[in-house]
Scaffold this motif. Structure first.
Motif, PDB file in Angstrom:
ATOM      1  N   ARG A   1       0.836  -1.201   0.000  1.00 31.99           N
ATOM      2  CA  ARG A   1       0.000   0.000   0.000  1.00 31.99           C
ATOM      3  C   ARG A   1       0.866   1.244   0.000  1.00 31.99           C
ATOM      4  O   ARG A   1       2.028   1.224   0.430  1.00 31.99           O
ATOM      5  CB  ARG A   1      -0.949   0.007   1.193  1.00 31.99           C
ATOM      6  N   GLN A   2       0.253   2.324  -0.479  1.00 32.56           N
ATOM      7  CA  GLN A   2       1.001   3.574  -0.596  1.00 32.56           C
ATOM      8  C   GLN A   2       0.062   4.753  -0.383  1.00 32.56           C
ATOM      9  O   GLN A   2      -1.069   4.768  -0.873  1.00 32.56           O
ATOM     10  CB  GLN A   2       1.648   3.666  -1.985  1.00 32.56           C
TER      11      GLN A   2
ATOM     12  N   GLU B   1       4.613   0.267   0.966  1.00 27.16           N
ATOM     13  CA  GLU B   1       4.988  -0.612   2.076  1.00 27.16           C
ATOM     14  C   GLU B   1       4.258  -1.947   1.988  1.00 27.16           C
ATOM     15  O   GLU B   1       3.145  -2.046   1.463  1.00 27.16           O
ATOM     16  CB  GLU B   1       4.670   0.055   3.415  1.00 27.16           C
ATOM     17  N   LEU B   2       4.900  -2.941   2.555  1.00 22.66           N
ATOM     18  CA  LEU B   2       4.350  -4.289   2.571  1.00 22.66           C
ATOM     19  C   LEU B   2       3.099  -4.356   3.435  1.00 22.66           C
ATOM     20  O   LEU B   2       3.068  -3.804   4.538  1.00 22.66           O
ATOM     21  CB  LEU B   2       5.398  -5.256   3.124  1.00 22.66           C
ATOM     22  N   VAL B   3       2.089  -5.067   2.932  1.00 24.60           N
ATOM     23  CA  VAL B   3       0.905  -5.381   3.732  1.00 24.60           C
ATOM     24  C   VAL B   3       0.871  -6.878   4.042  1.00 24.60           C
ATOM     25  O   VAL B   3       0.684  -7.285   5.191  1.00 24.60           O
ATOM     26  CB  VAL B   3      -0.386  -4.962   2.998  1.00 24.60           C
TER      27      VAL B   3
ATOM     28  N   THR C   1      -5.910   3.723   5.417  1.00 22.04           N
ATOM     29  CA  THR C   1      -6.291   4.387   4.175  1.00 22.04           C
ATOM     30  C   THR C   1      -5.087   4.510   3.250  1.00 22.04           C
ATOM     31  O   THR C   1      -4.040   5.026   3.647  1.00 22.04           O
ATOM     32  CB  THR C   1      -6.866   5.784   4.469  1.00 22.04           C
ATOM     33  N   ALA C   2      -5.230   4.011   2.034  1.00 21.49           N
ATOM     34  CA  ALA C   2      -4.133   4.005   1.071  1.00 21.49           C
ATOM     35  C   ALA C   2      -4.630   3.429  -0.248  1.00 21.49           C
ATOM     36  O   ALA C   2      -5.745   2.894  -0.328  1.00 21.49           O
ATOM     37  CB  ALA C   2      -2.961   3.164   1.577  1.00 21.49           C
ATOM     38  N   VAL C   3      -3.777   3.518  -1.258  1.00 14.39           N
ATOM     39  CA  VAL C   3      -3.994   2.739  -2.471  1.00 14.39           C
ATOM     40  C   VAL C   3      -3.285   1.406  -2.283  1.00 14.39           C
ATOM     41  O   VAL C   3      -2.092   1.370  -1.938  1.00 14.39           O
ATOM     42  CB  VAL C   3      -3.454   3.453  -3.729  1.00 14.39           C
ATOM     43  N   TYR C   4      -4.006   0.335  -2.486  1.00 17.13           N
ATOM     44  CA  TYR C   4      -3.475  -1.008  -2.292  1.00 17.13           C
ATOM     45  C   TYR C   4      -3.149  -1.615  -3.661  1.00 17.13           C
ATOM     46  O   TYR C   4      -3.991  -1.617  -4.564  1.00 17.13           O
ATOM     47  CB  TYR C   4      -4.482  -1.871  -1.546  1.00 17.13           C
ATOM     48  N   TYR C   5      -1.931  -2.143  -3.768  1.00 16.56           N
ATOM     49  CA  TYR C   5      -1.433  -2.702  -5.021  1.00 16.56           C
ATOM     50  C   TYR C   5      -1.170  -4.193  -4.861  1.00 16.56           C
ATOM     51  O   TYR C   5      -0.518  -4.622  -3.902  1.00 16.56           O
ATOM     52  CB  TYR C   5      -0.136  -2.023  -5.438  1.00 16.56           C
ATOM     53  N   CYS C   6      -1.641  -4.959  -5.819  1.00 21.52           N
ATOM     54  CA  CYS C   6      -1.328  -6.380  -5.881  1.00 21.52           C
ATOM     55  C   CYS C   6       0.021  -6.559  -6.573  1.00 21.52           C
ATOM     56  O   CYS C   6       0.347  -5.835  -7.528  1.00 21.52           O
ATOM     57  CB  CYS C   6      -2.414  -7.107  -6.658  1.00 21.52           C
TER      58      CYS C   6
ATOM     59  N   GLY D   1      -3.826  -0.873  -8.804  1.00 24.57           N
ATOM     60  CA  GLY D   1      -4.113  -0.262  -7.505  1.00 24.57           C
ATOM     61  C   GLY D   1      -5.593  -0.095  -7.268  1.00 24.57           C
ATOM     62  O   GLY D   1      -6.363   0.164  -8.199  1.00 24.57           O
ATOM     63  N   THR D   2      -5.995  -0.231  -6.015  1.00 24.77           N
ATOM     64  CA  THR D   2      -7.385  -0.021  -5.623  1.00 24.77           C
ATOM     65  C   THR D   2      -7.407   0.798  -4.336  1.00 24.77           C
ATOM     66  O   THR D   2      -6.634   0.535  -3.406  1.00 24.77           O
ATOM     67  CB  THR D   2      -8.124  -1.366  -5.461  1.00 24.77           C
ATOM     68  N   GLN D   3      -8.282   1.791  -4.297  1.00 23.78           N
ATOM     69  CA  GLN D   3      -8.322   2.708  -3.154  1.00 23.78           C
ATOM     70  C   GLN D   3      -9.101   2.104  -1.999  1.00 23.78           C
ATOM     71  O   GLN D   3     -10.218   1.599  -2.185  1.00 23.78           O
ATOM     72  CB  GLN D   3      -8.971   4.027  -3.570  1.00 23.78           C
ATOM     73  N   VAL D   4      -8.503   2.165  -0.827  1.00 23.23           N
ATOM     74  CA  VAL D   4      -9.183   1.802   0.414  1.00 23.23           C
ATOM     75  C   VAL D   4      -9.203   3.050   1.303  1.00 23.23           C
ATOM     76  O   VAL D   4      -8.152   3.618   1.595  1.00 23.23           O
ATOM     77  CB  VAL D   4      -8.465   0.644   1.130  1.00 23.23           C
ATOM     78  N   THR D   5     -10.393   3.461   1.689  1.00 24.84           N
ATOM     79  CA  THR D   5     -10.552   4.636   2.546  1.00 24.84           C
ATOM     80  C   THR D   5     -11.317   4.237   3.794  1.00 24.84           C
ATOM     81  O   THR D   5     -12.413   3.682   3.699  1.00 24.84           O
ATOM     82  CB  THR D   5     -11.288   5.761   1.812  1.00 24.84           C
TER      83      THR D   5
END
Length: 118
Positions: free
Chosen positions: A38-39, A46-48, A90-95, A111-115
Motif C-alpha cells: 500500500r502507498q 509498504e508491505l501489507v 487508508t491508502a492505495v493497495y497494489y497487488c 491499484g485499488t483505493q481503500v478509505t
C-alpha cells in the motif's frame, strides 16, 4: 507477461472490514509469491502481506492480527481479508506478483483505493 486484476476496494468506517481480490493471468511461474502493498501520497510503498505458492505468509506487525492473506483454489488468485480497519489503513493497495527465487517476473496491479473513515 503477467496481468493482475484487482477488486474490492472502497470506503468503510473504522472498525469495519473489506476484502480485496487479485487474479493473475498469463505466463505465470509455478514458484511465486503474491501479495499486497500500500502507498499514501508522499510515502514509500509498504508491505501489507505476501503469500507464496506453498502457502507461506508474511505480515508486518501493523496488520498481523487484523489482516489475513490467502490463495484461491486455482492458486493464481489471492485475497486479503482486512478486519478492524483503522483510518491509518487508508491508502492505495497494489497487488504484486513475483517469481521465486529470482524475482525475474515482478508485476504490479493498477491499484485499488481503500478509505477508512473515523
Amino acid at each position: 507477461q503477467v496481468q493482475l486484476v484487482e477488486s474490492g476496494g472502497g470506503l468503510v468506517q473504522a472498525g469495519g472490514s473489506l476484502r480485496l481480490s487479485c487474479a493473475a493471468s498469463g505466463r505465470i511461474s509455478v514458484n511465486n509469491a503474491m501479495g499486497w502493498y500500500r502507498q499514501t501520497p508522499g510515502k514509500q510503498r509498504e508491505l501489507v502481506a505476501t503469500i507464496t505458492n506453498s502457502g507461506r505468509t508474511n505480515y508486518p506487525d501493523s496488520v498481523k492480527r487484523r489482516f489475513t492473506i490467502s490463495r484461491g483454489n486455482a492458486k493464481n488468485t489471492v485475497y486479503l481479508q482486512m478486519n478492524s480497519l483503522e483510518p491509518g489503513d487508508t491508502a492505495v493497495y497494489y497487488c504484486n506478483f513475483r517469481s521465486l527465487p529470482t524475482g525475474l517476473q515482478d508485476y504490479w496491479g493498477q491499484g485499488t483505493q481503500v478509505t477508512v473513515s473515523s
